[in-house]
Design an enzyme around this catalytic site. Structure first.
Site, PDB file in Angstrom:
ATOM      1  N   GLY A 160       0.791  -0.834   0.078  1.00  0.00           N
ATOM      2  CA  GLY A 160      -0.267   0.101   0.085  1.00  0.00           C
ATOM      3  C   GLY A 160       0.831   1.483   0.024  1.00  0.00           C
ATOM      4  CB  ILE A 162       3.105   2.190   4.567  1.00  0.00           C
ATOM      5  CG1 ILE A 162       2.417   3.018   5.543  1.00  0.00           C
ATOM      6  CG2 ILE A 162       4.828   1.634   5.248  1.00  0.00           C
ATOM      7  CD1 ILE A 162       1.530   2.683   6.850  1.00  0.00           C
ATOM      8  NE  ARG A 182      -6.110  -6.186  -0.619  1.00  0.00           N
ATOM      9  CZ  ARG A 182      -6.215  -5.481   0.611  1.00  0.00           C
ATOM     10  NH1 ARG A 182      -7.611  -6.215   0.851  1.00  0.00           N
ATOM     11  NH2 ARG A 182      -6.384  -4.359   0.876  1.00  0.00           N
ATOM     12  CB  ILE A 242       6.388  -1.498   9.921  1.00  0.00           C
ATOM     13  CG1 ILE A 242       6.185  -1.854   8.844  1.00  0.00           C
ATOM     14  CG2 ILE A 242       7.667  -1.474  10.954  1.00  0.00           C
ATOM     15  CD1 ILE A 242       6.741  -0.797   7.803  1.00  0.00           C
ATOM     16  NE  ARG A 244      -3.228  -2.022  14.257  1.00  0.00           N
ATOM     17  CZ  ARG A 244      -2.743  -1.238  14.145  1.00  0.00           C
ATOM     18  NH1 ARG A 244      -1.145  -0.771  13.421  1.00  0.00           N
ATOM     19  NH2 ARG A 244      -2.959   0.333  14.054  1.00  0.00           N
ATOM     20  CD  GLU A 273       1.566  -3.036  19.980  1.00  0.00           C
ATOM     21  OE1 GLU A 273       0.807  -2.030  20.290  1.00  0.00           O
ATOM     22  OE2 GLU A 273       2.028  -3.615  18.779  1.00  0.00           O
ATOM     23  CG  HIS A 292       2.855   0.722  17.987  1.00  0.00           C
ATOM     24  ND1 HIS A 292       1.601  -0.309  17.558  1.00  0.00           N
ATOM     25  CD2 HIS A 292       2.441   0.989  17.294  1.00  0.00           C
ATOM     26  CE1 HIS A 292       0.103  -0.529  16.550  1.00  0.00           C
ATOM     27  NE2 HIS A 292       0.860   0.951  16.205  1.00  0.00           N
ATOM     28  CB  ILE A 293       8.095   4.248  17.730  1.00  0.00           C
ATOM     29  CG1 ILE A 293       8.561   3.219  17.427  1.00  0.00           C
ATOM     30  CG2 ILE A 293       7.695   4.256  19.520  1.00  0.00           C
ATOM     31  CD1 ILE A 293      10.115   4.007  17.472  1.00  0.00           C
ATOM     32  N   GLY A 294       5.734   3.494  15.104  1.00  0.00           N
ATOM     33  CA  GLY A 294       5.930   3.637  13.668  1.00  0.00           C
ATOM     34  C   GLY A 294       5.526   5.306  13.273  1.00  0.00           C
TER      35      GLY A 294
HETATM   36  O1  LIG Z   1      -0.427   1.504  14.085  1.00  0.00           O
HETATM   37  C1  LIG Z   1      -0.193   2.685  13.320  1.00  0.00           C
HETATM   38  C2  LIG Z   1      -1.202   3.376  12.786  1.00  0.00           C
HETATM   39  O2  LIG Z   1      -1.842   2.190  12.377  1.00  0.00           O
HETATM   40  O3  LIG Z   1      -1.178   4.484  11.866  1.00  0.00           O
END
Ligand SMILES: O=CC(=O)O
Length: 328
Positions: A160, A162, A182, A242, A244, A273, A292-294
């Site tokens: 996608g 990202i 997909r 990155i 889930r 988490e 979880h710091i994306g």
């Molecule tokens: O995890 C972060 C998001 O879903 O934007």
């Protein structure tokens, strides 16, 4: 406009530092009469009628049926963040409430974290930092050699926005880029980053030195990577997540890392988490974990809030909604 005349937005308890809260609150107050959870609970009868929207910060708080039943004028839940797996979309939609997310604001910072984890794991950065701060131990870098990212093969699962940003970055490292998705990307998009489509995920797993997971968590992607998929990967390969935590079968991953079925893992997401302190993943030296710091940057928090606000206002004003999420 007086605060009372602005549409009411309920901000769920988001934790975090006061500074972040104040900045978000200031942004929201430009457009809304901001109602905190505490204010709502203290004066439910009056507040519930005013609330037309809920601002959800990332995936922390969830929205339950009881809350929805107490908000008769609610029209939209503006999720600040892209993943909405913490929200029951079908249930929310049955109340006639829309859900929106912020795919644009998250793309660059999340892609950066993917690259950071890949590089850190490849070059054993965390171990290196630990060695540097324990000066009494004698260490030779040749005892803990890393591997190179440059010219290696990166397999992106989930191409996608990202994933595409990751591919753009990986191209600068002369990486060979494979992807599984997909839907296949347009030819021009593939060519722009030099990405090759793998119709079968198995092909990507077998060929990649680094596999990066960037899919949404849905029933189809739940435990997408388990024992079988891990066994298809090269023993020298690294798995980066990155998306889930639940996209990976975590028990199978622990086993694969312990028995060196794969070289290493770098995870920004886990389940739960945070992990309990005695979790086996925390005991392995071929794993690095970030909490979880994306999107945990000054810029991303601000941009996500602006994107969420634009979505909420579009719903309230009956305009086209930039990023609505629909139940499947
Ligand atoms: O995890 C972060 C998001 O879903 O934007």
């Amino acid at each position: 406009m007086a605060k009372e005349e602005l549409p009411g937005v309920l901000i769920l308890d988001i934790g975090g530092t006061q500074g972040v809260l104040e900045n978000l609150a200031a942004l929201l107050k430009k457009h809304f009469h901001l109602i905190t959870m505490k204010e709502f609970l203290e004066n439910k009868e009056e507040m519930s009628k005013k609330i037309q929207s809920v601002f959800v910060f990332e995936c922390r708080p969830t929205i339950d049926r009881e809350l929805l039943e107490s908000l008769p004028n609610l029209k939209v839940i503006g999720n600040s963040g892209v993943g909405v797996d913490h929200l029951d979309l079908k249930m929310i939609s049955s109340f006639g409430v829309k859900v929106t997310n912020t795919p644009h604001a998250v793309a660059d910072p999340t892609a950066d974290i993917g690259m950071a984890l890949m590089l850190a794991s490849a070059r054993r950065l965390v171990e290196g930092c630990q060695i540097a701060v324990s000066p009494d131990t004698k260490h030779f870098a040749v005892d803990w050699l890393g591997v190179e990212v440059t010219r290696a093969t990166l397999g992106i699962i989930g191409m996608g926005s990202i994933g595409y940003k990751v591919a753009q970055r990986a191209r600068a490292f002369n990486m060979r880029i494979l992807y599984h998705n997909r839907n296949r990307r347009r030819k021009e998009e593939e060519e722009a980053v030099g990405a090759h489509y793998c119709e079968k995920m198995e092909d990507l797993l077998q060929q990649s030195d680094f596999v990066m997971l960037i899919v949404n968590l849905t029933p189809e992607t739940h435990r997408l990577i388990g024992k079988k998929e891990l066994s298809l990967m090269k023993p020298t390969a690294t798995l980066i997540n990155i998306s889930r935590g639940a996209v990976i079968d975590q028990d199978a991953l622990v086993e694969a890392l312990q028995s060196k079925v794969i070289r290493a893992a770098a995870l920004d997401v886990t389940y739960p988490e945070p992990l309990p302190r005695d979790h086996p993943l925390l005991k392995l030296n071929n794993v690095i974990i970030t909490p979880h710091i994306g999107t945990a940057t000054v810029q991303a928090i601000h941009m996500m809030a602006e994107e969420a606000i634009a979505n909420i206002l579009a719903v309230l004003n009956g305009q086209p909604i930039p990023s609505e999420v629909f139940p499947k």
